[in-house]
Design a protein around this motif. Structure first.
Motif, PDB file in Angstrom:
ATOM      1  N   LEU A 185       0.829  -1.213   0.000  1.00  0.00           N
ATOM      2  CA  LEU A 185       0.000   0.000   0.000  1.00  0.00           C
ATOM      3  C   LEU A 185       0.863   1.262   0.000  1.00  0.00           C
ATOM      4  O   LEU A 185       0.518   2.257  -0.648  1.00  0.00           O
ATOM      5  N   PHE A 186       1.983   1.231   0.708  1.00  0.00           N
ATOM      6  CA  PHE A 186       2.868   2.395   0.740  1.00  0.00           C
ATOM      7  C   PHE A 186       3.535   2.622  -0.610  1.00  0.00           C
ATOM      8  O   PHE A 186       3.892   3.751  -0.955  1.00  0.00           O
ATOM      9  N   ILE A 187       3.721   1.536  -1.376  1.00  0.00           N
ATOM     10  CA  ILE A 187       4.302   1.666  -2.713  1.00  0.00           C
ATOM     11  C   ILE A 187       3.263   2.222  -3.688  1.00  0.00           C
ATOM     12  O   ILE A 187       3.557   3.091  -4.511  1.00  0.00           O
ATOM     13  N   VAL A 188       2.033   1.713  -3.587  1.00  0.00           N
ATOM     14  CA  VAL A 188       0.961   2.165  -4.477  1.00  0.00           C
ATOM     15  C   VAL A 188       0.555   3.606  -4.154  1.00  0.00           C
ATOM     16  O   VAL A 188       0.279   4.406  -5.052  1.00  0.00           O
ATOM     17  N   PHE A 189       0.511   3.926  -2.858  1.00  0.00           N
ATOM     18  CA  PHE A 189       0.127   5.282  -2.422  1.00  0.00           C
ATOM     19  C   PHE A 189       1.283   5.889  -1.624  1.00  0.00           C
ATOM     20  O   PHE A 189       1.235   5.953  -0.396  1.00  0.00           O
TER      21      PHE A 189
END
Length: 203
Positions: A185-189
């Motif tokens: 999730l931190f990579i996507v957002f």
């Protein structure tokens, strides 16, 4: 007279190669835990992780927690670090005219600078405004810290000294699952902030 000469090869050439000792499931789990902790720590403020890893063995007495005081102190440490991860997610930084790094807290109007003598240019203020993704990263940071705490053997032993086989599997799989989900999730957002305890950008 015949002279018989024995030609012997060096002993090292005939010696069998040493075989690697296979790792036990416990050793594999510990190795995964250290790798997981190192990876997840990059998603959190450096100072918070350092405080936790330094004080955790002392507060838990290496996982023994003989008294209620030890458990209370450990819970206090976990609470403090969780709140720290949450609040520091709203901090950001910029460089002033002299190139010095200045820190502040994101607000609805821009960035509230810790050093009141410095002000951010009006045209750049909207870049630092508080956004929904900041809350997403703040709550995500708490989950990541929980995963790191579950990787810590001292903390686990303090609260679960004799876990069942099912509990052991849960304590291994749960932090790994949380870590993978939050990392994805931190990579996507991704967050564009470079707050207190986080790496600074070149700009």
């Amino acid at each position: 007279m015949d002279v018989h000469v024995d030609t012997q090869q060096p002993l090292l050439e005939n010696a069998p190669l040493p075989q690697k000792t296979p790792k036990t499931p416990t050793q594999k789990t510990i190795r995964k835990a250290f790798k997981g902790t190192a990876h997840l720590a990059k998603l959190l403020p450096t100072g918070t992780v350092l405080i936790f890893q330094t004080l955790s063995p002392a507060f838990t007495h290496q996982g023994q927690c003989h008294t209620m005081t030890s458990k209370v102190m450990t819970i206090s440490l976990l609470t403090f670090c969780s709140i720290s991860c949450f609040l520091l997610s709203f901090t950001d930084s910029f460089r002033d005219e002299r190139g010095k790094v200045r820190y502040g807290v994101a607000s609805l109007n821009g960035l509230w600078i810790v050093d009141a003598s410095v002000r951010i240019p009006v045209e750049e203020a909207p870049k630092y405004r508080l956004r929904f993704i900041d809350f997403f990263h703040a709550f995500g940071s708490i989950l990541v810290f929980v995963a790191i705490a579950l990787f810590d053997e001292s903390v686990v032993k303090c609260f679960v000294p004799k876990p069942s086989e099912e509990a052991k599997e849960l304590l291994v799989s749960l932090p790994i699952g949380i870590g993978l989900l939050c990392s994805l999730l931190f990579i996507v957002f991704p967050s564009q902030r470079h707050g207190i305890g986080f790496p600074l950008s070149r700009n």
